[in-house]
Design an enzyme around this catalytic site. Sequence first.
Site, PDB file in Angstrom:
ATOM      1  N   HIS A  10       2.000   1.892  -3.324  1.00  0.00           N
ATOM      2  CA  HIS A  10       1.126   2.909  -3.910  1.00  0.00           C
ATOM      3  C   HIS A  10       1.743   4.306  -3.890  1.00  0.00           C
ATOM      4  O   HIS A  10       1.073   5.286  -4.148  1.00  0.00           O
ATOM      5  CB  HIS A  10      -0.229   2.922  -3.207  1.00  0.00           C
ATOM      6  CG  HIS A  10      -0.992   1.639  -3.359  1.00  0.00           C
ATOM      7  ND1 HIS A  10      -2.203   1.413  -2.742  1.00  0.00           N
ATOM      8  CD2 HIS A  10      -0.715   0.505  -4.044  1.00  0.00           C
ATOM      9  CE1 HIS A  10      -2.634   0.195  -3.051  1.00  0.00           C
ATOM     10  NE2 HIS A  10      -1.741  -0.380  -3.827  1.00  0.00           N
TER      11      HIS A  10
ATOM     12  N   ASP B 116       0.854  -1.207   0.000  1.00  0.00           N
ATOM     13  CA  ASP B 116       0.000   0.000   0.000  1.00  0.00           C
ATOM     14  C   ASP B 116       0.883   1.248   0.000  1.00  0.00           C
ATOM     15  O   ASP B 116       1.994   1.193  -0.503  1.00  0.00           O
ATOM     16  CB  ASP B 116      -0.968  -0.057   1.191  1.00  0.00           C
ATOM     17  CG  ASP B 116      -2.249   0.721   0.922  1.00  0.00           C
ATOM     18  OD1 ASP B 116      -2.153   1.903   0.570  1.00  0.00           O
ATOM     19  OD2 ASP B 116      -3.348   0.159   1.054  1.00  0.00           O
TER      20      ASP B 116
END
Length: 398
Positions: free
Chosen positions: A244, A221
């Site tokens: 991310h 993430d």
Amino acid sequence: MSRITSFNLYLLLCTIFTNTFCQGIIINVTSFRVRADGKTDDTRAFIAAWEKVCNSQGNVTLLIPKGTYLVGPLKLRGPCENVSSLTVLIKGYLKAKTDLSEYEFGSGWIEFAWINGLTLTGGGVFDGQGATAWPFNNCPTSSNCDLLPTNLKFVGMNRTVVDDITSLNSKFFHLALVECRDFNGSRLEISAPEDSPNTDGIHLERSSNVSFSWSNIGTGDDCISVGQGNSQITITNITCGPGHGISVGSLGKYPHEQDVNGLLVRNCTISGTSNGIRIKTWADSPGRSSATNMKFENIVMKHVRNPIIIDQAYCPFHSCSSQAPSRVRLSNIYFKNIRGTSLSQVAVTLSCSKGIPCKNIFLQNVHLNLISGERLPVSSCENVEARYFGIQMPPPCP
Ligand SMILES: *[C@@H]1O[C@H](CO)[C@@H](O)[C@H](O)[C@H]1NC(C)=O
Ligand SMILES: *[C@@H]1O[C@H](CO)[C@@H](O)[C@H](O)[C@H]1NC(C)=O
Ligand SMILES: *[C@@H]1O[C@H](CO)[C@@H](O)[C@H](O)[C@H]1NC(C)=O
Ligand SMILES: *[C@@H]1O[C@H](CO)[C@@H](O)[C@H](O)[C@H]1NC(C)=O
Ligand SMILES: *[C@@H]1O[C@H](CO)[C@@H](O)[C@H](O)[C@H]1NC(C)=O
Ligand SMILES: *[C@@H]1O[C@H](CO)[C@@H](O)[C@H](O)[C@H]1NC(C)=O
Ligand SMILES: *[C@@H]1O[C@H](CO)[C@@H](O)[C@H](O)[C@H]1NC(C)=O
Ligand SMILES: *[C@@H]1O[C@H](CO)[C@@H](O)[C@H](O)[C@H]1NC(C)=O
């Protein structure tokens, strides 16, 4: 001599001469009946050691020597009234217990709270053993999910140093700071597989004067996520990927969120991530706040899908009932010396709220190429008046 070697010498001298020489005491976790076999639960020993540490006087070091320790949730809380400085020197490998019923939702596996002047260092490892927990994480599909434990959570801490620590395979976020002041993290190694859910490297909330530097973060993430209520945040010389990317947000999901003011991200390399620098705010949500004075400088993007993206219509669960625009005010945002490669043709997306357009967005020397040199990258803009200086690839929005 490096800091750690001099610390070893210090420890040695302290052991020989005790308190008179080193003006402090060392509490060795092995004095509390640890097994350190990686199989027997050592949680009680750590709790007993912490009680001793927190009730000591003056400068105290908690030593966790080499060895593998299996531990469940640990709440290492202050205030430690008579302790002037507290060092947790971890050389060992801490392995988290995997039975989720032992943990409270939303808490940390290891949670430091309400302590002044903590130093956490020593080259040790915090292994969250997340692989068995990840299938129980329902956050990617539900906005009201039960949060699994964060590897290292810091709550209400003042003057904290975290240096030379590894965090692996957390069940949820790796490090989270909530209401911390004067925090310096450096030389952190944070790692989890690319497909592990919500394993953000570092998450910040309602904290001020925080810096992170010289670290490698690759997870499933966000590399670093800067949530609501943060100010004076500095992020330098971090490498991110996979994951991310570095993000501000998501902001504005809840009412009464506090503002973000003052973020500097400098000299970072972001590789193989879905986003590079992302600022995201919720559409159709009650939160009215602002995010301002943010600068992203000297950033190298390697094979990043969306290198620069402002997204004020964030709605990951497709549950937004209306098309109400975000109420978060974005302003004074600088992107300077951003170069590298973009995977998507839209290399720069500035998608602002139609209710509150973005103000004072500056791009200076942005040079992003596509991998295949056949097409040119493009910019996409909505509700924004950006100002451009120097080189611009992709070309500015018309
Ligand atoms: C801590 O305990 C371990 C194991 O008993 C021992 O090897 C080590 O020397 C101790 N360290 C200090 C500084 O007391
Ligand atoms: C701190 O020191 C004071 C004065 O010596 C003492 O009264 C108090 O009990 C100590 N507190 C703790 C938690 O040890
Ligand atoms: C704690 O250590 C500092 C140096 O790091 C020293 O100046 C101070 O006197 C020590 N305090 C006590 C109570 O030993
Ligand atoms: C941290 O500093 C703030 C502001 O000075 C203070 O209100 C708070 O009580 C301090 N926290 C601790 C644990 O002492
Ligand atoms: C910010 O924190 C650092 C320690 O990380 C400290 O030295 C500095 O004085 C703090 N600055 C402010 C303005 O509080
Ligand atoms: C944080 O720690 C790093 C590494 O020790 C150091 O270079 C830097 O100056 C520190 N930053 C602050 C604000 O104290
Ligand atoms: C950046 O951090 C890495 C470790 O992640 C370190 O090896 C390198 O020397 C740092 N570079 C600078 C310019 O500080
Ligand atoms: C960032 O990198 C530039 C050039 O590589 C260097 O001159 C500068 O000192 C670095 N700044 C920080 C804060 O690391």
